[in-house]
Structure formats: C-alpha cells, structure tokens
Design a protein around this motif. Structure first.
Motif, mmCIF file in Angstrom:
data_model
loop_
_atom_site.group_PDB
_atom_site.id
_atom_site.type_symbol
_atom_site.label_atom_id
_atom_site.label_comp_id
_atom_site.label_asym_id
_atom_site.label_seq_id
_atom_site.Cartn_x
_atom_site.Cartn_y
_atom_site.Cartn_z
ATOM 1 N N UNK A 27 0.816 -1.212 0.000
ATOM 2 C CA UNK A 27 0.000 0.000 0.000
ATOM 3 C C UNK A 27 0.850 1.263 0.000
ATOM 4 N N UNK A 28 2.068 1.169 0.558
ATOM 5 C CA UNK A 28 2.900 2.365 0.676
ATOM 6 C C UNK A 28 3.975 2.450 -0.404
ATOM 7 N N UNK A 29 4.080 1.455 -1.263
ATOM 8 C CA UNK A 29 5.036 1.527 -2.358
ATOM 9 C C UNK A 29 4.577 2.569 -3.374
ATOM 10 N N UNK A 30 5.523 3.220 -4.027
ATOM 11 C CA UNK A 30 5.182 4.285 -4.958
ATOM 12 C C UNK A 30 5.388 3.870 -6.409
ATOM 13 N N UNK A 31 4.565 4.477 -7.252
ATOM 14 C CA UNK A 31 4.634 4.258 -8.694
ATOM 15 C C UNK A 31 4.209 5.561 -9.362
ATOM 16 N N UNK A 32 5.062 6.097 -10.217
ATOM 17 C CA UNK A 32 4.716 7.344 -10.884
ATOM 18 C C UNK A 32 4.463 8.492 -9.938
ATOM 19 N N UNK A 33 5.145 8.501 -8.793
ATOM 20 C CA UNK A 33 5.027 9.608 -7.868
ATOM 21 C C UNK A 33 3.898 9.508 -6.866
ATOM 22 N N UNK A 34 3.174 8.392 -6.832
ATOM 23 C CA UNK A 34 2.087 8.215 -5.861
ATOM 24 C C UNK A 34 2.092 6.777 -5.371
ATOM 25 N N UNK A 35 1.500 6.557 -4.207
ATOM 26 C CA UNK A 35 1.420 5.196 -3.677
ATOM 27 C C UNK A 35 0.478 4.341 -4.524
ATOM 28 N N UNK A 36 0.720 3.038 -4.509
ATOM 29 C CA UNK A 36 -0.164 2.124 -5.237
ATOM 30 C C UNK A 36 -1.611 2.325 -4.814
ATOM 31 N N UNK A 37 -1.844 2.418 -3.503
ATOM 32 C CA UNK A 37 -3.215 2.567 -3.017
ATOM 33 C C UNK A 37 -3.838 3.866 -3.514
ATOM 34 N N UNK A 38 -3.035 4.924 -3.676
ATOM 35 C CA UNK A 38 -3.574 6.193 -4.157
ATOM 36 C C UNK A 38 -4.044 6.085 -5.603
ATOM 37 N N UNK A 39 -3.329 5.326 -6.417
ATOM 38 C CA UNK A 39 -3.754 5.128 -7.805
ATOM 39 C C UNK A 39 -5.088 4.380 -7.867
ATOM 40 N N UNK A 40 -5.217 3.340 -7.048
ATOM 41 C CA UNK A 40 -6.470 2.577 -7.024
ATOM 42 C C UNK A 40 -7.621 3.463 -6.562
ATOM 43 N N UNK A 41 -7.387 4.235 -5.509
ATOM 44 C CA UNK A 41 -8.436 5.118 -4.997
ATOM 45 C C UNK A 41 -8.825 6.181 -6.029
ATOM 46 N N UNK A 42 -7.836 6.715 -6.760
ATOM 47 C CA UNK A 42 -8.141 7.721 -7.779
ATOM 48 C C UNK A 42 -9.031 7.142 -8.868
ATOM 49 N N UNK A 43 -8.756 5.917 -9.281
ATOM 50 C CA UNK A 43 -9.590 5.282 -10.306
ATOM 51 C C UNK A 43 -11.013 5.089 -9.804
ATOM 52 N N UNK A 44 -11.144 4.702 -8.538
ATOM 53 C CA UNK A 44 -12.485 4.526 -7.963
ATOM 54 C C UNK A 44 -13.244 5.845 -7.944
ATOM 55 N N UNK A 45 -12.568 6.906 -7.567
ATOM 56 C CA UNK A 45 -13.233 8.216 -7.536
ATOM 57 C C UNK A 45 -13.627 8.668 -8.936
ATOM 58 N N UNK A 46 -12.770 8.418 -9.915
ATOM 59 C CA UNK A 46 -13.097 8.778 -11.300
ATOM 60 C C UNK A 46 -14.299 7.972 -11.798
ATOM 61 N N UNK A 47 -14.494 6.789 -11.247
ATOM 62 C CA UNK A 47 -15.643 5.961 -11.626
ATOM 63 C C UNK A 47 -16.901 6.354 -10.860
ATOM 64 N N UNK A 48 -16.809 7.334 -9.974
ATOM 65 C CA UNK A 48 -17.965 7.801 -9.220
ATOM 66 C C UNK A 48 -18.290 6.967 -8.009
ATOM 67 N N UNK A 49 -17.307 6.251 -7.480
ATOM 68 C CA UNK A 49 -17.545 5.346 -6.367
ATOM 69 C C UNK A 49 -17.182 5.982 -5.030
ATOM 70 N N UNK A 50 -17.984 5.717 -4.019
ATOM 71 C CA UNK A 50 -17.586 6.019 -2.653
ATOM 72 C C UNK A 50 -16.499 5.028 -2.255
ATOM 73 N N UNK A 51 -15.725 5.363 -1.228
ATOM 74 C CA UNK A 51 -14.546 4.574 -0.891
ATOM 75 C C UNK A 51 -14.496 4.189 0.578
ATOM 76 N N UNK A 52 -14.002 2.992 0.833
ATOM 77 C CA UNK A 52 -13.607 2.557 2.151
ATOM 78 C C UNK A 52 -12.363 1.673 1.986
ATOM 79 N N UNK A 53 -11.569 1.602 3.052
ATOM 80 C CA UNK A 53 -10.349 0.808 3.065
ATOM 81 C C UNK A 53 -10.522 -0.322 4.075
#
Length: 204
Positions: A27-53
């Motif tokens: 979850x804390x590893x980075x890719x392209x300047x952001x954490x892996x988990x941040x990329x997944x969360x961004x895609x969910x938000x772009x899809x219009x989804x609410x989020x929980x971890x």
C-alpha cells in the motif's frame, strides 16, 4: 448507513495481506510519484464510487477504514466488513496493488447484470469484481463455515456472471486492471510502462 455522498456503489480497497512476495507493505510503495493505493483510490473516484479501506490501513487513510470482523481473515473479511456496514450497497472489491485499474472498466462491470460480476482472464478475477448486496446472505453462510473462505467459493455459490475476454477487450480493457503488482520485478516493469501524468494526480 449510506456511503459518503450517497453514491450508489461502494469501492472497498483491500490493503491487508502478507506481501510476502514483495517483501514490503504494498500500500505504501510508490509508482509514478504516488502510492499504489492512491492510484487505485483515484480510479475509484473517477468511476464515481464512494470509498472505504479494509485491512492494514496507512495512518492518513484511517478515516476511511472499516473495522476487521472478529475471527475472519483474508479478502473475504473485507467484503464481510463492507456488507455489514453498508447492507443495501453493491460493493466493488479491489486490491491495493492494482494501480492500472481503469475507471471505465469499473463502470462497465457495474453495468453487467448478475448477483456478482467477475472478469475472466485465465481464471475469474475475484479481486476486481462486483459483489451486489444480494450476496450478503450467502457470504455470511460461507464465513460461518470457515474463517478464511475463498472469494471464488462465493462466486460459485451465487452463480456470478463471468465476463469473457472478448467482451472486456471490446471495452478497451487490456487485462491490466486486475494485474497485481506483487513482486519487485512487476513493480519495476510497471514503473517502466507507467503513463504520464499519474492518474492519482488528476483532479476528478
């Protein structure tokens, strides 16, 4: 209880797991300047989804955390936590190490009918799948039988809709949405092919 913003669907990002093949908390590893988990969360938000971890949550994401159900383990535990907390909500289940997941693929999967919806890519991709609210009763029966059931067992029991490769490829999906970055070699390969700018830096 309803997801934040009254979104019709809820994304659960699983951040737990042993990370034994990676040797570090994915979850804390980075890719392209952001954490892996941040990329997944961004895609969910772009899809219009609410989020929980669900799982071992990074401290800054604690407000989004779901409590682990007592006595349960594995990916099914996060799904149980979500379905208990939001009993009338369909769940999009994802892993923290799937940074290539496409918002459009999530929207397309949500549009497919069935009690659960899972893409097929050599095998059912249960960690990039839709679990609708009607699965909850069968899920509870399953976890009552064993503390760490496989998601595949649930998909079999509810007769999930399986989306074949010819269908998801017609969406423009190349199969990377459910690619798990679970080794240092895969992380290095992902870094070499990562698009610019990273999705996590794009405002919704």
């Amino acid at each position: 209880m309803v997801p934040p913003g009254s979104a019709p669907h809820l994304a659960i990002v699983l951040t737990g797991g042993r990370s034994s093949r990676m040797g570090a908390d994915k979850a804390t590893l980075t890719l392209g300047g952001a954490r892996l988990v941040d990329h997944v969360m961004a895609s969910c938000r772009h899809a219009g989804l609410a989020l929980r971890i669900a799982g071992a949550t990074p401290p800054d994401l604690a407000p989004l955390a779901l409590a682990d159900p007592a006595g349960l383990a594995g990916p099914a535990a996060g799904l149980v936590a979500a379905m208990r907390a939001f009993p009338a909500t369909d769940v999009v289940l994802l892993a923290t190490d799937q940074p290539f997941v496409k918002p459009d693929t999530l929207r397309r999967l949500l549009a497919v009918p069935g009690p659960a919806v899972v893409p097929l890519h050599e095998r059912p991709q249960s960690m990039c799948a839709i679990y609708r609210a009607g699965c909850a009763a069968e899920l509870e029966r399953l976890v009552a039988e064993q503390p760490e059931p496989s998601l595949q067992s649930l998909l079999d029991r509810v007769e999930a809709t399986r989306v074949p490769p010819d269908e998801w490829r017609s969406w423009g999906e190349d199969g990377r949405s459910w690619l798990s970055i679970d080794t240092p070699e895969l992380l290095a390969a992902a870094a070499a092919s990562w698009p610019e700018p990273p999705l996590a830096t794009i405002a919704p």
